[in-house]
Motif scaffolding. Structure first.
Motif, PDB file in Angstrom:
ATOM      1  N   ARG A 198       7.111   6.863  -2.295  1.00 56.93           N
ATOM      2  CA  ARG A 198       5.871   6.159  -2.000  1.00 56.93           C
ATOM      3  C   ARG A 198       6.013   5.504  -0.642  1.00 56.93           C
ATOM      4  N   LEU A 199       5.307   6.071   0.327  1.00 52.61           N
ATOM      5  CA  LEU A 199       5.359   5.576   1.694  1.00 52.61           C
ATOM      6  C   LEU A 199       3.999   4.983   2.038  1.00 52.61           C
ATOM      7  N   MET A 200       3.974   4.245   3.123  1.00 52.60           N
ATOM      8  CA  MET A 200       2.726   3.621   3.543  1.00 52.60           C
ATOM      9  C   MET A 200       1.587   4.641   3.641  1.00 52.60           C
ATOM     10  N   THR A 201       1.945   5.848   4.037  1.00 47.34           N
ATOM     11  CA  THR A 201       0.917   6.869   4.260  1.00 47.34           C
ATOM     12  C   THR A 201       0.921   7.950   3.184  1.00 47.34           C
ATOM     13  N   ARG A 202       1.637   7.707   2.083  1.00 52.04           N
ATOM     14  CA  ARG A 202       1.720   8.772   1.080  1.00 52.04           C
ATOM     15  C   ARG A 202       1.779   8.233  -0.345  1.00 52.04           C
ATOM     16  N   LEU A 203       0.794   8.666  -1.145  1.00 52.42           N
ATOM     17  CA  LEU A 203       0.713   8.257  -2.548  1.00 52.42           C
ATOM     18  C   LEU A 203       0.691   9.493  -3.441  1.00 52.42           C
ATOM     19  N   LYS A 204       0.798  10.671  -2.849  1.00 53.45           N
ATOM     20  CA  LYS A 204       0.625  11.903  -3.592  1.00 53.45           C
ATOM     21  C   LYS A 204       1.594  12.954  -3.109  1.00 53.45           C
ATOM     22  N   PRO A 205       2.165  13.851  -3.905  1.00 59.59           N
ATOM     23  CA  PRO A 205       1.911  13.910  -5.357  1.00 59.59           C
ATOM     24  C   PRO A 205       2.681  12.799  -6.056  1.00 59.59           C
ATOM     25  N   ASN A 252       4.133  18.900  -0.425  1.00 62.41           N
ATOM     26  CA  ASN A 252       4.545  19.838  -1.478  1.00 62.41           C
ATOM     27  C   ASN A 252       5.815  19.367  -2.173  1.00 62.41           C
ATOM     28  N   HIS A 294       6.381  18.342  -5.036  1.00 62.25           N
ATOM     29  CA  HIS A 294       6.534  18.883  -6.396  1.00 62.25           C
ATOM     30  C   HIS A 294       7.181  20.267  -6.378  1.00 62.25           C
ATOM     31  N   PHE A 335       9.699  11.219  -5.983  1.00 58.40           N
ATOM     32  CA  PHE A 335       8.330  11.153  -5.475  1.00 58.40           C
ATOM     33  C   PHE A 335       8.162   9.888  -4.649  1.00 58.40           C
TER      34      PHE A 335
END
Lengths: 443, 443
Positions: free
Chosen positions: B436-443, B129, B131, B434
């Motif tokens: 950008r991690l190995m396991t996170r592209l969203k949001p 969450n 955002h 926002f």
């Protein structure tokens, strides 16, 4: 050298930049730089030396330097790098007002057969040698204008209380039309796309910080070879809570005038190198004309165009509308079908959306696209479905309309288009240091 | 709304930002914002309203507003958006010094069950969450510190005559170690890689413009889950002609002090929200300690480490060296094998190169890596071959040593590491909007 510990040469004068010679008139200084040009009259060699901060003529007379220096001077070539000790003299006839009488000269790096000579070269050759082409007077001037434009942009928003929010390049959700996206594998999460806009993320940030902007590279994998397209370009995008479409246009007008004014204020010399017609820039004054899309279509048809209401305006139509206008012109409230899904439906005419394009004069085309965003959850969802966009990728974006939705607007200004226009250069490829074109990825 | 044409509400006071209430004491104004918090005492509702520029308490008394407003007030929830007309009053007990007596209240956007409530949430949930999480007091403070750090960085270089040169993200040639590169298909030209550094391009620009810098996103496809790594992060990289390694360290020292000072000057309130120990930042004063790699190894071994001369220093060693030092510390002249191919061979000891890492205090690790660049054509070519790098990709880079080579140095400062250190947040993921991690592209 800024520190002399590793230098083997004795220091005879303080190391100075050419741009600061006015502070050292009558003194002996040390210069470091590259040879821009050479002229010899037997016993005297005239060297135009440049160092990034400016250019100065160094006069090397055989009778006034040691024999090593004279020998070195005889062997100088374009773009070799040198160290010069010399006396700074006021010289009214010099462009900078100063000249240097050389006392001692040392070669730092030779430059045999520098590829770019003072003659015409083909574009392909120049782009291939972009790393060397950047040293030319014209390219340096463009880079310095670009630097000033960027500074003006950041000052404009900073002074008005905007907070910079850097938005991601690697994205799952996508802003505009698919099919023109660069794609990369993102660890085990599948494909990521290189962002074409930071807007959707900025809308989330605007709910936190009120007035925000991002300014970074954006990407289009568009198979276009026109002079107005790059595969990678910089875009500045402000997003403002509680601002409507009218206010958005007023903001854009103030913004563009601010940028042009700052270049006129701080980069006169560079504009002169570029032989830019200053009067064309001085004519960029508010208020800019504002005509609706519907009026634009009527005007175009009166002037012989066969455009139908509903079609987007292309480069040709934009140029026609800009003709005869000395300042940029707004075209607002386009048909819904011609524009992106996130634009707010116009309450006055639901066939249109609350948006604007700002068209630069002199045929430079669109430099800004802006809009009020759809802030109604249901209408936005409907538009996402109509466009066949992947709904789950936009769930977080829809959240912004689920939790405390708010009217808001923003726009994107293309940096290279703006720089090209202000510099008066026809092709975007000169408005960025290392242009990325469909056919060019190197250097 | 900045323009009232599309507003259906009559204007009773000028629309103002909460951050500017001090200019409107004693007047009736209109505010737009989101409900941060609520407290009721029956006939009076206390609403904490925020709008990105600040927070203010709005006091809504049943007897002083119309019935619609009272009804609206009763139904307010966290993060719904509202319009408030009210009287600005000085109030010594309020954090901002002002309070607003509500006269009229309208709901703009409801916010049923806002996911982030004033309680503990797990990191995964918060990142999912992001955002919405951005609206929290702490995240707003971090974003405002980041904004100030970026502004300070750009001011520092601008004031010293550096020219911004934006370097490409899509590249053929590669700067550092391969194997951790994001890759994308580039039209018909094969793969392009997302840049890990702009340095090689900047070296070309330095020969044109003298002092330059780039500041943009960089990418590492590193399979790392530590708190000190992001797949996408911002880096500022200056490059300076005629500067040696000593001068480079002096520049870094001045630069880091400048950034810290500016945050202390302009973001005290945010640091207080973050409960940052200000004294730790005030201790960042020149001169920073400078110890050679060889001395560092000796010190580490004295303190029980089993590190051998030649090995690179890891996070653990860096932390050990930084221990007991209140300011950042330089470690310079690393072994050649531990560092990148483009670093200049040390004339005093060819086993080492002229480089430095700057280690932040309090365990925040390396925030800068810098070096003097190899300016000798033959030595550079040898290094490229030793590393097994594709020679043809570097032909243009070698050109810089072929045509007027020059001593030059530069460095890269990681923005998120710097922001995390200054804010005192342990994980880089909070230092960017926002992450950008190995396991996170969203949001």
């Amino acid at each position: 050298m800024s520190s002399d510990r590793s230098s083997s040469e004795p220091t005879v004068g303080v190391s100075v930049a050419i741009g600061e010679l006015n502070l050292h008139a009558g003194r002996t200084v040390r210069l470091h730089g590259w040879v821009r040009n050479l002229r010899s009259s037997g016993k005297i060699l005239f060297v135009i030396l440049r160092d990034g901060t400016g250019e100065v003529q160094v006069v090397v007379a055989r009778d006034e330097v040691d024999s090593d220096s004279w020998e070195t001077a005889q062997a100088l070539t374009y773009e070799c790098s040198v160290m010069v000790d010399g006396l700074v003299r006021e010289e009214a006839r010099a462009p900078s007002g100063y000249e240097v009488t050389g006392r001692r000269l040392r070669l730092v790096g030779p430059s045999p057969d520098f590829p770019i000579q003072p003659k015409e070269h083909g574009t392909d050759f120049l782009l291939q040698n972009r790393h060397l082409w950047l040293r030319s007077r014209r390219q340096i001037a463009i880079m310095r204008v670009r630097d000033e434009v960027v500074r003006a942009i950041r000052d404009f928003f900073h002074e008005r209380g905007y907070i910079l929010v850097d938005t991601p390049i690697l994205t799952g959700a996508i802003g505009e039309s698919a099919g023109t996206l660069f794609e990369t594998e993102y660890f085990d999460l599948g494909p990521a796309y290189l962002a074409q806009t930071g807007q959707l993320y900025l809308e989330a940030a605007a709910a936190a910080l009120g007035k925000v902007y991002c300014f970074g590279p954006t990407f289009r994998a568009e198979k276009s070879k026109t002079r107005r397209h790059l595969a990678e370009f910089w875009m500045v995008e402000p997003e403002v809570a509680w601002l409507d479409s009218e206010g958005n246009m007023a903001l854009q007008e103030e913004f563009v005038c601010f940028i042009v004014d700052r270049v006129l204020e701080n980069r006169r010399g560079e504009l002169a190198v570029l032989e830019r017609d200053i009067e064309r820039l001085e004519a960029v004054r508010p208020p800019f004309d504002r005509i609706s899309y519907t009026e634009a279509v009527e005007e175009l048809r009166r002037r012989g165009s066969e455009i139908e209401w509903g079609a987007d305006l292309g480069a040709e139509e934009e140029t026609l509308i800009a003709e005869g206008r000395s300042a940029p012109v707004f075209i607002y409230d386009y048909p819904r079908e011609a524009k992106a899904f996130y634009m707010k439906e116009s309450p006055e005419d639901p066939r249109t959306v609350k948006c604007d394009d700002l068209i630069a004069p002199e045929g430079y085309g669109e430099i800004i696209g802006g809009s009020q965003r759809e802030d109604d959850y249901d209408r936005l969802l409907t538009r996402i479905r109509e466009e066949g966009l992947p709904e789950e990728a936009y769930d977080w974006y829809l959240d912004l309309r689920r939790y405390g939705t708010f009217p808001h607007s923003g726009f994107g200004l293309g940096l290279e288009r703006t720089v090209a226009w202000i510099c008066g250069v026809p092709h975007l490829r000169e408005a960025i240091a290392f242009p990325r074109l469909m056919t060019r990825l190197k250097p």
